[in-house]
Design a protein around this motif. Structure first.
Motif, short mmCIF file in Angstrom:
data_model
loop_
_atom_site.label_atom_id
_atom_site.label_comp_id
_atom_site.label_asym_id
_atom_site.label_seq_id
_atom_site.Cartn_x
_atom_site.Cartn_y
_atom_site.Cartn_z
N GLU A 156 0.75 1.08 9.72
CA GLU A 156 0.44 -0.11 8.99
C GLU A 156 0.19 0.06 7.49
OE1 GLU A 156 -3.12 -3.82 8.56
OE2 GLU A 156 -2.78 -2.60 10.50
N MET A 157 -0.75 1.24 7.40
CA MET A 157 -0.89 1.87 6.07
C MET A 157 0.04 2.32 5.30
SD MET A 157 -3.64 2.07 3.72
CE MET A 157 -2.44 1.81 2.60
N ALA A 158 1.11 3.12 6.09
CA ALA A 158 2.22 3.79 5.68
C ALA A 158 3.42 2.56 5.12
CB ALA A 158 2.77 4.75 6.54
N ALA A 159 3.28 1.49 5.95
CA ALA A 159 4.37 0.48 5.72
C ALA A 159 3.96 -0.17 4.38
CB ALA A 159 4.47 -0.45 6.89
N LEU A 160 2.45 -0.47 4.07
CA LEU A 160 2.15 -1.11 2.78
C LEU A 160 2.65 -0.23 1.65
CD1 LEU A 160 -1.58 -2.39 3.94
CD2 LEU A 160 0.78 -3.77 3.41
N VAL A 161 2.26 0.98 1.85
CA VAL A 161 2.63 2.07 0.87
C VAL A 161 4.10 1.90 0.34
CG1 VAL A 161 3.02 4.45 0.27
CG2 VAL A 161 0.74 3.58 1.13
N ALA A 162 5.10 1.98 1.66
CA ALA A 162 6.37 1.89 1.36
C ALA A 162 6.82 0.60 0.80
CB ALA A 162 7.16 2.06 2.70
N GLN A 163 6.17 -0.55 0.80
CA GLN A 163 6.43 -1.83 0.31
C GLN A 163 6.18 -1.80 -1.09
OE1 GLN A 163 5.08 -5.20 2.52
NE2 GLN A 163 5.46 -4.05 4.47
N ALA A 164 4.90 -1.35 -1.48
CA ALA A 164 4.47 -1.22 -2.86
C ALA A 164 5.35 -0.36 -3.62
CB ALA A 164 3.04 -0.72 -2.96
N ALA A 165 5.88 0.45 -2.97
CA ALA A 165 6.94 1.64 -3.79
C ALA A 165 8.13 0.70 -4.22
CB ALA A 165 7.36 2.75 -2.94
N GLY A 166 8.54 -0.26 -3.44
CA GLY A 166 9.54 -0.94 -3.83
C GLY A 166 9.56 -1.73 -5.26
N HIS A 167 8.17 -1.99 -5.66
CA HIS A 167 7.97 -2.54 -6.98
C HIS A 167 7.72 -1.46 -8.16
CE1 HIS A 167 7.73 -6.41 -5.19
NE2 HIS A 167 7.05 -6.04 -4.27
N LEU A 168 7.60 -0.15 -7.54
CA LEU A 168 7.23 0.80 -8.81
C LEU A 168 8.64 1.60 -9.28
CD1 LEU A 168 4.17 1.98 -7.31
CD2 LEU A 168 4.33 0.28 -9.09
N ARG A 194 2.02 -6.63 -8.53
CA ARG A 194 2.61 -6.90 -7.07
C ARG A 194 2.41 -5.83 -6.35
NH1 ARG A 194 8.40 -8.92 -9.64
NH2 ARG A 194 7.81 -11.08 -10.06
N ALA A 195 2.38 -4.60 -6.71
CA ALA A 195 2.17 -3.38 -5.86
C ALA A 195 0.84 -3.35 -5.44
CB ALA A 195 2.44 -2.06 -6.55
N GLU A 196 -0.05 -3.73 -6.52
CA GLU A 196 -1.64 -3.67 -6.25
C GLU A 196 -2.03 -4.67 -5.12
OE1 GLU A 196 -3.02 -3.85 -10.17
OE2 GLU A 196 -2.96 -1.54 -10.69
N ARG A 197 -1.48 -5.69 -5.32
CA ARG A 197 -1.86 -6.98 -4.34
C ARG A 197 -1.36 -6.40 -2.86
NH1 ARG A 197 -0.23 -10.04 -8.76
NH2 ARG A 197 1.76 -10.54 -7.84
N LEU A 198 -0.29 -5.79 -2.65
CA LEU A 198 0.05 -5.30 -1.29
C LEU A 198 -0.97 -4.49 -0.83
CD1 LEU A 198 3.71 -4.94 -1.89
CD2 LEU A 198 2.74 -6.44 -0.26
N LEU A 199 -1.36 -3.34 -1.85
CA LEU A 199 -2.17 -2.35 -1.11
C LEU A 199 -3.79 -2.74 -1.02
CD1 LEU A 199 -0.96 0.51 -3.73
CD2 LEU A 199 -0.34 0.26 -1.28
N GLU A 200 -3.98 -4.13 -1.44
CA GLU A 200 -5.03 -4.63 -1.22
C GLU A 200 -5.30 -4.93 0.13
OE1 GLU A 200 -5.51 -8.11 -3.84
OE2 GLU A 200 -5.92 -7.07 -5.63
N ALA A 201 -4.27 -5.06 1.03
CA ALA A 201 -4.34 -5.28 2.32
C ALA A 201 -4.60 -4.01 3.28
CB ALA A 201 -2.99 -5.99 2.84
N ALA A 202 -4.85 -2.92 2.53
CA ALA A 202 -4.98 -1.72 3.37
C ALA A 202 -5.98 -1.86 4.64
CB ALA A 202 -5.20 -0.64 2.32
N PRO A 203 -5.86 -1.15 5.68
CA PRO A 203 -6.88 -1.20 6.72
C PRO A 203 -8.26 -0.51 6.13
CG PRO A 203 -4.75 -0.43 7.52
CD PRO A 203 -4.50 -0.56 6.15
N ALA A 204 -9.27 -1.05 6.55
CA ALA A 204 -10.44 -0.83 5.90
C ALA A 204 -11.01 0.48 6.21
CB ALA A 204 -11.75 -1.67 6.43
#
Length: 684
Positions: A156-168, A194-204
Motif C-alpha cells: 500500500e505504501m509503495a503504491a502511493l509512492v509510485a502514484q506520487a512519482a507520476g506527478h514529479l 498533487r504528490a503530497e496529497r497522495l502521500l498524506e494517505a500513507a499508512p500510520a
C-alpha cells in the motif's frame, strides 16, 4: 436421434466440491487409487493454500500429498502443512518447498528521471507486488529481488509512492522497513501539491520524510520590455527554457521548464518586440494570452509599421495597443557651413537647439537658411554630436559640419597641430555614441622641416617640407640642371635657421656627385653619393667641414674611379698578347683585341667606370697598333709617354712604326727601342 448437451463447468466443479465435502465427513471410504478420492484431496488442499503469499501447489498421488513451490517463511510452511494434515482421508504429507530468505532490514529504492525511465533496486515481498508496482510506474522492475520480512501494508505504501512519482519530474525513494524517504523535483507547486496529497494517505505505521524542490515558482509565463529614447530595449519576466528572440539579449529574463501558455506564444512575443522597436519610447507586456503595447511613434511610417505588425498576432492572443504619434518622423539633420567668421545652418533640429544656442557652441554668429525646429527633443547621442561638432567647427579656418542618423561629418582646414588637438578633444567623448568622419586638412601639419633630394646626374627630384622662403629654383642653379617638385610642402610654423644652412651645404655637395641621395631633417643630414674620384670626395668633405651647430653629417661615398692615372702595359711574344694596368672600361680586352688584331689576355688588369681623356685613349690606341706590327715586344702607355720596345722584321718596318709614333696626341711623347734581325747571306 438427438444429442445431449455437455455438462456445464459449474456443474462439474460443484460435483467435485460436494465429493470433497463428503470425503472430509467420512461418507466415502474408497480405495486409495479411486479418482474421486484424488479429486476430493485436490479440492481440499486448494482451499488450504489459497492464502499463500507466493506460488505454491499441492501434488496429489492417490491419498499422498506433496507441497511444492515458494513459501515466505518457515512459519508459513508449517501453517500450510498443518492445514493439509487437517484434511480427512489424506495419506502421507511431504514438503518440497523453497523458503524465501528474509531481508533485514527490508530495503527498496526507486529512482526516476524527467526524460523517462525508472531504476529499482532492493527487495519486493511478492511477484504480485512487483506486477502492481510495474503497472503504476509503467516500467520493468526486474531489478527487485524477492525477499521476506516486508512490514505490514508495504505494498500500500509503495503504491502511493509510485502514484506520487507520476506527478514529479525526477526523484528517489528509499523504503527501509517503516522509514520512507522521498527526495524529488516537481515542475510546479501544483504538481508538488498533487504528490503530497497522495502521500498524506500513507499508512500510520510508516514514517515518511519528504524533501521537494520546485523547477518553477508557479507564476504565469510573462515578458516585459521597455524601449528607451536611446534605442535600448530592456527585458524582464519569465519564459520557457530555450525560447529566444533573435538579436536581443534575454539574460535578465528568468527561465522555466514549463511550456508556453498557448500555441505560437513565441510568435506573439517576437511580433510584440518588433512593434516595440518601431517606437521612439514604449513598453510591451505579455502575460498568458494578453499583450499590451504603449508608447510614442515619431513618424507616419513608424505608426504604420506598428499597426502592420500587430495585425499578424495569433488569434489566441488578446492585444491592447495605445501608441501616440509625436512627430513627422523625418530624422534630425543639421548642416552648418563656416567661413572662419560666420556660419549658416540648414536642416531640421530639436527645439532646444535654436540659432542662438548653436552660435554659443560655435563661438561665431549664426544665420539660418531653410531650418526647421521640431517639437520633440533629440536623443542624447544626437544632441552631443551636434553640440560638440559645432564646438569643433569653431576651431576650423573654414569647414562644414553635418549631423544625421548617428553620424557626424566634419571637413575643412585648420592651421596646425594645436588646432587639430583641440578639434579631436572636442570629438573624443562621441567615440561610443556616433560615427565620426573627420576630413581635416592642416595648413601646417606640424611635422618637422625635411628634404629628400635624389640626383641621377641629369635631373634632381625633391620632396619634403621646406620653409616658405626656400625656393627649389635656387637648387636648380646649383645643380645646373632641373629640380622637379615631387611633393614639397610649405612649413608655415617656425623652422630653426640651422636647417636652411644644412640644406645649402647638402645641395652643394650632392651637385658634385655623379648621382646620389640627400636626406635632411632638423637634426640630421645624410648623403649617399657616387663621385667621380677621390678628388671630388675631398671637395664634398670640404663643404661639410663647417656644419651648422647640432649637425653631424652621415656621409657614404662611392667612387667611379680610385684616382690613380690610367696605365697600360702589353707583352707580345709573337704568339700571345697579355695586358695589364688600369684602363677605362671602354678599353677592355675586347677593344684591345679589336685594335691589335688578335685575342688579348688580361693579367692584373683593372677597369675604371670613368672615361679616359681623348688624348690618353688616342695614345693608347696608337701604341697598341704599333705593338701589333712587331714580331715580339712590349708596350707601356703612361699618363704622358708611350714606351715601345721589341723586334721588327726589318729596317723598313721600323721606319714605319717610328714615323707613326711621331704623330701622338698633344702632351704625349714616344720612347721607341726597336731591333732588326741581322742580315743573312744571299743564296749562292
Amino acid at each position: 436421434m438427438s444429442r445431449k448437451p455437455f455438462a456445464r463447468l459449474e456443474d462439474v466443479l460443484g460435483a467435485i466440491a460436494l465429493i470433497a465435502a463428503f470425503f472430509m465427513l467420512g461418507v466415502f471410504d474408497f480405495k486409495k487409487e479411486d479418482p474421486l478420492v484424488e479429486a476430493g484431496l485436490r479440492a481440499a488442499s486448494g482451499e488450504v493454500i489459497r492464502e499463500a503469499r507466493h506460488a505454491v501447489k499441492v501434488e496429489v498421488d492417490g491419498r499422498d500429498l506433496t507441497l511444492t513451490g515458494l513459501v515466505d517463511s518457515e512459519a508459513e510452511k508449517t501453517r500450510l502443512l498443518n492445514g493439509l494434515r487437517q484434511i480427512e482421508g489424506h495419506g502421507s504429507i511431504d514438503a518440497e518447498v523453497k523458503v524465501l530468505d528474509p531481508a533485514v532490514p527490508f530495503v527498496t529504492s526507486f529512482e526516476w528521471q524527467a526524460e523517462g525511465g525508472v531504476t529499482a533496486s532492493g527487495s519486493v515481498p511478492t511477484e504480485a507486488a512487483r506486477t502492481r508496482l510495474s503497472q503504476v510506474f509503467k516500467a520493468d522492475l526486474a531489478g527487485l529481488e524477492l525477499a521476506s520480512g516486508a512490514p505490514g501494508k508495504w505494498l500500500e505504501m509503495a503504491a502511493l509512492v509510485a502514484q506520487a512519482a507520476g506527478h514529479l519530474e525526477a526523484g528517489r525513494v528509499v523504503m527501509e522497513d517503516h522509514a520512507v524517504t522521498l527526495e524529488a523535483t516537481a515542475l510546479t507547486p501544483l504538481d508538488a501539491g498533487r504528490a503530497e496529497r497522495l502521500l498524506e494517505a500513507a499508512p500510520a505505521a510508516f514514517n515518511l520524510s519528504v524533501d521537494m524542490d520546485l523547477l518553477d515558482d508557479g507564476s504565469p509565463m510573462r515578458l516585459s520590455a521597455r524601449r528607451s529614447v536611446e534605442g535600448n530595449i530592456r527585458f524582464a519576466g519569465k519564459l520557457p527554457e530555450g525560447m529566444t528572440i533573435a538579436d536581443y539579449d534575454l539574460s535578465e529574463v528568468a527561465r522555466s521548464p514549463v511550456s508556453a501558455p498557448v500555441a505560437d506564444w513565441d510568435t506573439a512575443l517576437r511580433l510584440g518586440v518588433q512593434a516595440l522597436s518601431h517606437l521612439r519610447i514604449g513598453h510591451l507586456s505579455v502575460t498568458g494570452r494578453s499583450l499590451s503595447l504603449n508608447g510614442e511613434a515619431w513618424s507616419d511610417r513608424a505608426m504604420a509599421q506598428v499597426q502592420d505588425v500587430m495585425a499578424e498576432l495569433p488569434e489566441e492572443m488578446i492585444a491592447s495597443v495605445d501608441v501616440i504619434q509625436m512627430d513627422d518622423g523625418q530624422p534630425f539633420d543639421l548642416t552648418v557651413t563656416f567661413d572662419g567668421a560666420k556660419a549658416e545652418a540648414t536642416g531640421k533640429v530639436p527645439n532646444d537647439l535654436n540659432l542662438r544656442t548653436q552660435g554659443a557652441f560655435l563661438g561665431h554668429p549664426m544665420t539660418a537658411s531653410d531650418m526647421t525646429l521640431a517639437q520633440v527633443s533629440a536623443n542624447p547621442a544626437w544632441w552631443d554630436a551636434a553640440t560638440r561638432g559645432l564646438e569643433a567647427l569653431g576651431v576650423f579656418d573654414a569647414g562644414e559640419m553635418r549631423v544625421r542618423n548617428g553620424r557626424l561629418r566634419l571637413s575643412g582646414q585648420a592651421f596646425g597641430p594645436d588646432e587639430r588637438a583641440r578639434i579631436e578633444a572636442a570629438l573624443r567623448p562621441l567615440a561610443d555614441q556616433v560615427v565620426v568622419d573627420l576630413d581635416l586638412t592642416l595648413k601646417d601639419d606640424g611635422s618637422p622641416a625635411r628634404l629628400l633630394l635624389e640626383w641621377d646626374g641629369k635631373t634632381a627630384r625633391a620632396k619634403g617640407k621646406l620653409p616658405e622662403e626656400m625656393d627649389i629654383a635656387a637648387m636648380a642653379e646649383t645643380f645646373g640642371a632641373p629640380v622637379m617638385d615631387d611633393g614639397i610642402a610649405v612649413a608655415y610654423l617656425p623652422v630653426k635657421p640651422r636647417f636652411s644652412g644644412a640644406v645649402d651645404k647638402g645641395v652643394k655637395a650632392l651637385a658634385l656627385a655623379e648621382q646620389g641621395k640627400l636626406s635632411i631633417d632638423e637634426r640630421q643630414l645624410r648623403l649617399d653619393a657616387l663621385l667621380r674620384d677621390p678628388d671630388a670626395g675631398a671637395s664634398v668633405k670640404e663643404i661639410f667641414g663647417d656644419m651648422p651647430e647640432g649637425y653631424t653629417p652621415d656621409i657614404v661615398l662611392d667612387f667611379l674611379d680610385d684616382g690613380r692615372p690610367f696605365y697600360l702595359t702589353m707583352q707580345f711574344d709573337g704568339q700571345a698578347v697579355v695586358s695589364a694596368g688600369k684602363v677605362p672600361r671602354d678599353l677592355g680586352v675586347a677593344s684591345q683585341g679589336a685594335i691589335f688584331g688578335r685575342e688579348v689576355q688580361a693579367d692584373d688588369l683593372s677597369f675604371a667606370d670613368v672615361l679616359a681623356s681623348p688624348e690618353w685613349w688616342g695614345a693608347a690606341r696608337a701604341g697598341i697598333v704599333a705593338l701589333s706590327m712587331l714580331e715580339r715586344g712590349a708596350l707601356e702607355v703612361d699618363s704622358d709617354v708611350i714606351r715601345l720596345r721589341g723586334r721588327v722584321s726589318g729596317p723598313r718596318q721600323r721606319d714605319i712604326i717610328e714615323r707613326r709614333l711621331s704623330y701622338l696626341p698633344e702632351g704625349f711623347t714616344a720612347s721607341v727601342e726597336l731591333t732588326v734581325p741581322p742580315e743573312t747571306d744571299a743564296p749562292q
